[in-house]
Design an enzyme around this catalytic site. Structure first.
Site, short mmCIF file in Angstrom:
data_model
loop_
_atom_site.label_atom_id
_atom_site.label_comp_id
_atom_site.label_asym_id
_atom_site.label_seq_id
_atom_site.Cartn_x
_atom_site.Cartn_y
_atom_site.Cartn_z
N GLY A 248 -26.99 18.58 17.95
CA GLY A 248 -26.45 17.81 16.84
C GLY A 248 -27.31 17.59 15.62
N GLU A 290 -30.14 20.05 23.23
CA GLU A 290 -29.42 21.33 23.17
C GLU A 290 -29.15 21.74 21.72
OE1 GLU A 290 -26.86 20.95 27.28
OE2 GLU A 290 -26.01 20.09 25.45
N PRO A 291 -30.21 21.98 20.95
CA PRO A 291 -29.98 22.35 19.56
C PRO A 291 -29.37 23.74 19.45
CG PRO A 291 -32.29 22.65 20.13
CD PRO A 291 -31.64 21.99 21.33
N GLY A 292 -28.43 23.87 18.53
CA GLY A 292 -27.84 25.18 18.25
C GLY A 292 -27.98 25.43 16.76
N CYS A 361 -4.77 37.82 4.31
CA CYS A 361 -3.52 37.38 3.67
C CYS A 361 -3.28 35.94 4.07
CB CYS A 361 -2.38 38.26 4.14
SG CYS A 361 -2.68 39.95 3.70
N GLU A 362 -4.04 35.06 3.45
CA GLU A 362 -4.09 33.66 3.90
C GLU A 362 -4.74 32.91 2.74
OE1 GLU A 362 -3.27 31.30 6.98
OE2 GLU A 362 -3.31 33.42 7.50
N TYR A 390 -22.38 29.45 14.23
CA TYR A 390 -20.92 29.32 14.22
C TYR A 390 -20.24 30.26 13.23
CZ TYR A 390 -22.20 24.99 16.64
OH TYR A 390 -22.74 24.07 17.50
C1 LIG Z 1 -21.92 22.15 20.23
C2 LIG Z 1 -22.80 21.64 21.28
C3 LIG Z 1 -24.19 21.72 21.15
C4 LIG Z 1 -24.86 22.26 19.90
O1 LIG Z 1 -24.68 21.42 18.82
P1 LIG Z 1 -25.44 21.71 17.42
O2 LIG Z 1 -24.89 20.69 16.51
O3 LIG Z 1 -25.10 23.09 17.03
O4 LIG Z 1 -26.90 21.52 17.68
C5 LIG Z 1 -24.98 21.29 22.20
N1 LIG Z 1 -24.43 20.80 23.33
C6 LIG Z 1 -23.10 20.69 23.50
C7 LIG Z 1 -22.56 20.15 24.76
C8 LIG Z 1 -22.24 21.10 22.48
O5 LIG Z 1 -20.92 20.98 22.65
#
Ligand SMILES: *Cc1c(COP(=O)(O)O)cnc(C)c1O
Length: 431
Positions: A248, A290-292, A361-362, A390
């Site tokens: 997050g 859990e950084p993404g 086409c949107e 994403y």
């Molecule tokens: C989406 C998600 C993440 C990653 O969130 P980011 O905002 O991209 O860091 C981590 N854990 C869970 C369970 C998620 O659903």
């Protein structure tokens, strides 16, 4: 420039990690996803080091695979000392195919199928993040059938609104993810889990949302998880060894977004946790995050070729690019803001007001509206920044547009990590 890996060379072209973006586009074609591996590595390191220095022993970040999942990402994640979370058999298989140790995977998902649970257990996935009581029963059956004890975290919702977009806000009581603390169901969930054969409860997981700029929400989350853990201790005598706080942490997408200091966020979380544990006399659990997005978003750039440029007199101008919602649906989904540059004329004044439209086409197929860039000529390369998270992961074949290639840059060298989809790939599944 918004990000330190971007610059302009003597030809007036944008460079990404030292490489000319216009040359990249010429070599690999457009649209093209570009990922700066070195920048991504530095983000991984920031997390690993800050979590190691501020949080209890054993604390570490997991890469949230859903943000950007292809084989080439896993050696980077692994060598930087991160584990990974996965949410489907497809993500498990991709990680394993890349040689990532199954033991270091955390298997998420609010609706894992029985087949996926069986597959995860068979493959030796280290931890399951159990979302609900039903899943617990299936997992127990599979673990017993395989003669193992499956380590698990239990996903709970802390009832928190981090004031982000509703679509990415997952910590509220009324959510399809996890079991709520507020209604008393989470306590019953723990009671059932610790009495379930074949599973060993290590602790709790909660994820409150995404694109969160301030540490306050994470600190509230820690307070609520800790209060819950104390309740569980008092009622059931169970002590959690792990708190997984989910992902997050935000990324600035445009100049006006606040800057984010990842290590400072982690330090604030740690201070809350340590003080809270001392006050409650609770043994400090190891923390997982859990950084993404904050690992990969601003390491990615998408390159397009400008096609038709159309001015609707009295209204506005459209620059149409050779991709759009098929490679980046985030504007269509969330109206997400992006920074866009004319990579072919990166020194020219950004004085052409336009809307960047895709090729589907949107009418919702847009990348950015009412922005200013240097006026493109047909064929100029248009760069959209911070598309590492994403984008590739959410791409589609709508309108039978083919998915772009993905190139990774490290040590000043570009290499193809995912080749461009072909017509043959598209037709391969069809009878
Ligand atoms: C989406 C998600 C993440 C990653 O969130 P980011 O905002 O991209 O860091 C981590 N854990 C869970 C369970 C998620 O659903």
């Amino acid at each position: 420039m918004l990000y330190s890996n971007l610059s302009v060379n003597s030809l007036g072209h944008l460079t990404i990690a030292g490489i000319d973006a216009v040359e990249l586009a010429a070599s690999y074609g457009t649209p093209l996803y570009v990922l700066d591996e070195d920048r991504m590595r530095s983000k991984c390191r920031t997390y690993v080091e800050a979590m190691r220095s501020y949080l209890p022993e054993g604390s570490k970040p997991l890469f949230a695979s859903k943000t950007l999942c292809f084989k080439g990402i896993y050696p980077v994640v692994e060598s930087e000392g991160m584990d990974a979370d996965v949410v489907s058999a497809g993500e498990v298989a991709t990680a394993i195919a890349a040689g990532f140790p199954a033991e270091r995977l955390y298997f998420h998902g609010s609706n894992k199928t029985d087949a996926e649970i069986a597959y995860g257990v068979e493959q030796g996935v280290g931890h399951f993040v159990v979302d609900n009581v039903d899943e617990l029963e299936t997992l127990s059956r599979e673990a017993l059938a395989h003669g193992i004890t499956q380590k698990v975290l239990l996903r709970v919702t802390v009832g928190l609104d981090p004031h982000t977009l509703a679509a990415i806000n997952t910590g509220r009581v009324d959510s399809q993810f996890g079991v709520p603390i507020e209604t008393g169901q989470a306590l019953r969930f723990v009671r059932q889990a610790i009495n379930t054969e074949g599973v060993e409860v290590e602790g709790f997981h909660s994820h409150i949302g995404s694109q969160i700029f301030e540490p306050d929400s994470f600190c509230d989350q820690v307070d609520r998880l800790l209060a819950f853990a104390c309740e569980v201790r008092d009622e059931l005598g169970f002590i959690a060894r792990t708190f997984n706080l989910g992902g997050g942490i935000a990324v600035p997408y445009v100049e006006s977004d606040p800057k984010v200091d990842i290590a400072a966020n982690i330090a604030a979380i740690a201070q809350h946790l340590n003080e809270g544990c001392t006050q409650a006399n609770y043994p400090a659990p190891r923390v997982l995050m859990e950084p993404g997005r904050s690992i990969v978003a601003d390491s990615g750039v998408t390159l397009y070729s400008a096609g038709r440029i159309k001015t609707i007199e009295g209204y506005r101008s459209y620059v149409m690019v050779d991709g759009g919602m098929t490679d980046n649906p985030r504007y269509a989904l969330y109206k997400s803001a992006y920074t866009v540059l004319n990579a072919s004329q990166a020194n020219a004044p950004a004085d052409f007001e336009c809307t960047i439209a895709g090729r589907c086409c949107e009418s919702g197929d847009r990348i950015a509206e009412n922005i200013s860039i240097a006026k493109p000529e047909h064929g100029d390369i248009i760069a959209v920044l911070a598309t590492g998270a994403y984008n590739f992961a959410m791409s589609s074949n709508y309108n039978r547009v083919m998915r772009p290639a993905l190139v990774m840059i490290s040590d000043g060298e570009a290499r193809l990590a995912v080749r461009r989809q072909t017509i043959e790939d598209l037709l391969a599944l069809e009878a």
